[in-house]
Design a protein around this motif. Structure first.
Motif, PDB file in Angstrom:
ATOM      1  N   ASP A  76       0.866  -1.223  -0.189  1.00 40.02           N
ATOM      2  CA  ASP A  76       0.167   0.123  -0.024  1.00 40.02           C
ATOM      3  C   ASP A  76       0.839   1.375   0.066  1.00 40.02           C
ATOM      4  OD1 ASP A  76      -1.503   2.280   1.387  1.00 40.02           O
ATOM      5  OD2 ASP A  76      -3.062   0.990   1.316  1.00 40.02           O
ATOM      6  N   PRO A  77       0.927   1.936  -1.097  1.00 40.25           N
ATOM      7  CA  PRO A  77       1.728   3.237  -0.976  1.00 40.25           C
ATOM      8  C   PRO A  77       1.489   4.261  -0.086  1.00 40.25           C
ATOM      9  CG  PRO A  77       0.500   2.876  -3.330  1.00 40.25           C
ATOM     10  CD  PRO A  77      -0.130   1.952  -2.109  1.00 40.25           C
ATOM     11  N   GLU A  78       0.145   4.438   0.408  1.00 39.36           N
ATOM     12  CA  GLU A  78       0.045   5.379   1.530  1.00 39.36           C
ATOM     13  C   GLU A  78       0.734   4.821   2.844  1.00 39.36           C
ATOM     14  OE1 GLU A  78      -4.060   6.498   2.039  1.00 39.36           O
ATOM     15  OE2 GLU A  78      -4.480   6.506  -0.094  1.00 39.36           O
ATOM     16  N   GLN A  79       0.655   3.650   3.253  1.00 39.60           N
ATOM     17  CA  GLN A  79       1.250   2.994   4.325  1.00 39.60           C
ATOM     18  C   GLN A  79       2.735   3.034   4.285  1.00 39.60           C
ATOM     19  OE1 GLN A  79      -0.406  -0.945   4.777  1.00 39.60           O
ATOM     20  NE2 GLN A  79      -2.026  -0.158   6.074  1.00 39.60           N
ATOM     21  N   LEU A  80       3.225   2.832   3.134  1.00 40.34           N
ATOM     22  CA  LEU A  80       4.835   2.773   2.843  1.00 40.34           C
ATOM     23  C   LEU A  80       5.126   4.196   3.097  1.00 40.34           C
ATOM     24  CD1 LEU A  80       5.145   0.269  -0.056  1.00 40.34           C
ATOM     25  CD2 LEU A  80       5.733  -0.065   2.451  1.00 40.34           C
ATOM     26  N   ALA A  81       4.677   5.329   2.636  1.00 39.75           N
ATOM     27  CA  ALA A  81       4.757   6.646   2.597  1.00 39.75           C
ATOM     28  C   ALA A  81       4.912   6.965   3.933  1.00 39.75           C
ATOM     29  CB  ALA A  81       3.937   7.309   1.728  1.00 39.75           C
ATOM     30  N   GLN A  82       4.261   6.578   4.914  1.00 39.69           N
ATOM     31  CA  GLN A  82       4.122   7.095   6.158  1.00 39.69           C
ATOM     32  C   GLN A  82       5.128   6.498   6.813  1.00 39.69           C
ATOM     33  OE1 GLN A  82       0.252   6.376   8.190  1.00 39.69           O
ATOM     34  NE2 GLN A  82      -0.705   6.207   6.207  1.00 39.69           N
ATOM     35  N   ILE A  83       5.716   5.392   6.474  1.00 38.53           N
ATOM     36  CA  ILE A  83       7.112   4.696   7.317  1.00 38.53           C
ATOM     37  C   ILE A  83       8.387   5.488   6.801  1.00 38.53           C
ATOM     38  CG2 ILE A  83       8.320   2.526   7.366  1.00 38.53           C
ATOM     39  CD1 ILE A  83       5.657   1.344   7.062  1.00 38.53           C
ATOM     40  N   GLY A  84       8.294   5.761   5.450  1.00 35.27           N
ATOM     41  CA  GLY A  84       9.507   6.332   4.968  1.00 35.27           C
ATOM     42  C   GLY A  84      10.536   5.453   4.658  1.00 35.27           C
ATOM     43  N   LEU A  85      10.271   4.222   4.263  1.00 36.50           N
ATOM     44  CA  LEU A  85      11.027   3.281   4.063  1.00 36.50           C
ATOM     45  C   LEU A  85      12.635   3.470   3.473  1.00 36.50           C
ATOM     46  CD1 LEU A  85      10.769   0.250   5.026  1.00 36.50           C
ATOM     47  CD2 LEU A  85      10.164  -0.276   2.898  1.00 36.50           C
ATOM     48  N   PRO A  86      13.484   3.134   3.798  1.00 38.60           N
ATOM     49  CA  PRO A  86      15.012   3.498   3.108  1.00 38.60           C
ATOM     50  C   PRO A  86      15.020   2.098   2.359  1.00 38.60           C
ATOM     51  CG  PRO A  86      15.216   2.692   5.491  1.00 38.60           C
ATOM     52  CD  PRO A  86      14.044   2.883   5.388  1.00 38.60           C
ATOM     53  N   GLU A  87      15.680   2.634   1.121  1.00 38.41           N
ATOM     54  CA  GLU A  87      16.289   1.401   0.207  1.00 38.41           C
ATOM     55  C   GLU A  87      17.024   0.375   0.917  1.00 38.41           C
ATOM     56  OE1 GLU A  87      18.960   0.963  -3.898  1.00 38.41           O
ATOM     57  OE2 GLU A  87      17.938   2.998  -3.201  1.00 38.41           O
ATOM     58  N   GLY A  88      16.561  -1.055   0.343  1.00 39.84           N
ATOM     59  CA  GLY A  88      17.070  -2.138   0.825  1.00 39.84           C
ATOM     60  C   GLY A  88      16.261  -2.573   2.135  1.00 39.84           C
ATOM     61  N   GLU A  89      15.269  -1.963   2.333  1.00 39.15           N
ATOM     62  CA  GLU A  89      14.412  -2.696   3.458  1.00 39.15           C
ATOM     63  C   GLU A  89      13.019  -2.661   3.071  1.00 39.15           C
ATOM     64  OE1 GLU A  89      14.219  -0.152   7.113  1.00 39.15           O
ATOM     65  OE2 GLU A  89      16.525  -0.312   7.385  1.00 39.15           O
ATOM     66  N   ALA A  90      12.119  -3.877   3.784  1.00 39.00           N
ATOM     67  CA  ALA A  90      10.896  -4.086   3.374  1.00 39.00           C
ATOM     68  C   ALA A  90      10.042  -4.208   4.516  1.00 39.00           C
ATOM     69  CB  ALA A  90      10.610  -5.447   2.536  1.00 39.00           C
ATOM     70  N   VAL A  91       8.825  -4.145   4.412  1.00 40.38           N
ATOM     71  CA  VAL A  91       7.790  -4.026   5.614  1.00 40.38           C
ATOM     72  C   VAL A  91       6.826  -5.223   5.267  1.00 40.38           C
ATOM     73  CG1 VAL A  91       5.999  -2.888   6.705  1.00 40.38           C
ATOM     74  CG2 VAL A  91       7.816  -1.649   5.816  1.00 40.38           C
ATOM     75  N   VAL A  92       6.694  -6.061   6.383  1.00 39.08           N
ATOM     76  CA  VAL A  92       5.879  -7.037   6.179  1.00 39.08           C
ATOM     77  C   VAL A  92       4.690  -7.158   7.521  1.00 39.08           C
ATOM     78  CG1 VAL A  92       7.442  -8.632   5.042  1.00 39.08           C
ATOM     79  CG2 VAL A  92       7.086  -8.721   7.632  1.00 39.08           C
ATOM     80  N   ARG A  93       3.839  -7.658   7.231  1.00 39.16           N
ATOM     81  CA  ARG A  93       2.329  -7.627   8.020  1.00 39.16           C
ATOM     82  C   ARG A  93       2.483  -9.025   8.547  1.00 39.16           C
ATOM     83  NH1 ARG A  93      -1.481  -5.809   4.403  1.00 39.16           N
ATOM     84  NH2 ARG A  93      -0.815  -4.047   4.875  1.00 39.16           N
ATOM     85  N   VAL A  94       2.230  -8.925   9.992  1.00 41.05           N
ATOM     86  CA  VAL A  94       2.204 -10.336  10.644  1.00 41.05           C
ATOM     87  C   VAL A  94       1.061 -10.058  11.745  1.00 41.05           C
ATOM     88  CG1 VAL A  94       4.531 -10.825  10.400  1.00 41.05           C
ATOM     89  CG2 VAL A  94       3.756  -9.613  12.564  1.00 41.05           C
ATOM     90  N   PRO A  95       0.309 -11.048  12.053  1.00 37.85           N
ATOM     91  CA  PRO A  95      -0.697 -11.109  13.131  1.00 37.85           C
ATOM     92  C   PRO A  95      -0.174 -10.819  14.589  1.00 37.85           C
ATOM     93  CG  PRO A  95      -0.919 -13.153  11.783  1.00 37.85           C
ATOM     94  CD  PRO A  95       0.335 -12.513  11.434  1.00 37.85           C
ATOM     95  N   VAL A  96      -0.919 -10.083  15.317  1.00 34.46           N
ATOM     96  CA  VAL A  96      -0.459  -9.675  16.604  1.00 34.46           C
ATOM     97  C   VAL A  96      -0.415 -10.952  17.341  1.00 34.46           C
ATOM     98  CG1 VAL A  96      -0.945  -8.384  18.674  1.00 34.46           C
ATOM     99  CG2 VAL A  96      -1.082  -7.449  16.464  1.00 34.46           C
ATOM    100  N   ASP A  97      -1.156 -12.024  17.331  1.00 39.20           N
ATOM    101  CA  ASP A  97      -1.258 -13.082  17.913  1.00 39.20           C
ATOM    102  C   ASP A  97      -0.071 -14.005  17.860  1.00 39.20           C
ATOM    103  OD1 ASP A  97      -3.920 -12.600  18.274  1.00 39.20           O
ATOM    104  OD2 ASP A  97      -4.796 -14.362  17.268  1.00 39.20           O
ATOM    105  N   MET A  98       0.579 -13.685  16.701  1.00 42.82           N
ATOM    106  CA  MET A  98       1.963 -14.716  16.481  1.00 42.82           C
ATOM    107  C   MET A  98       2.864 -14.025  17.659  1.00 42.82           C
ATOM    108  SD  MET A  98       4.128 -14.834  13.127  1.00 42.82           S
ATOM    109  CE  MET A  98       4.982 -13.230  13.232  1.00 42.82           C
ATOM    110  N   LEU A  99       3.054 -12.659  17.569  1.00 43.29           N
ATOM    111  CA  LEU A  99       4.246 -12.216  18.365  1.00 43.29           C
ATOM    112  C   LEU A  99       3.841 -12.198  19.565  1.00 43.29           C
ATOM    113  CD1 LEU A  99       4.678  -8.983  16.337  1.00 43.29           C
ATOM    114  CD2 LEU A  99       6.139 -11.112  16.423  1.00 43.29           C
TER     115      LEU A  99
END
Length: 70
Positions: A38-61
């Protein structure tokens, strides 16, 4: 470096769900999850090159940290 499975999505039905992995020297955690595109979510994070964002369930953590407390 060998990995070991620490926790996974408790509602997983197919075996290839989000998973938390640990390295054998216990210095690093690897998170397997759904890639966030999602471009809006990624823009909020300001991700540097070479990194990625993944979504995981809260239950798992929560399951992982609960197990570490015991």
């Amino acid at each position: 470096m060998a990995l070991r499975k620490l926790s996974s999505d408790l509602n997983c039905k197919n075996g290839t769900c989000p998973t938390l992995w640990g390295t054998d020297d216990e210095t690093t955690l690897l998170v397997q999850g759904y890639v966030v595109t999602d471009p809006e979510q990624l823009a909020q994070i300001g991700l540097p090159e070479g990194e990625a964002v993944v979504r995981v369930p809260v239950d798992m953590l929560e399951d992982y940290f609960r197990a570490r407390r015991n």
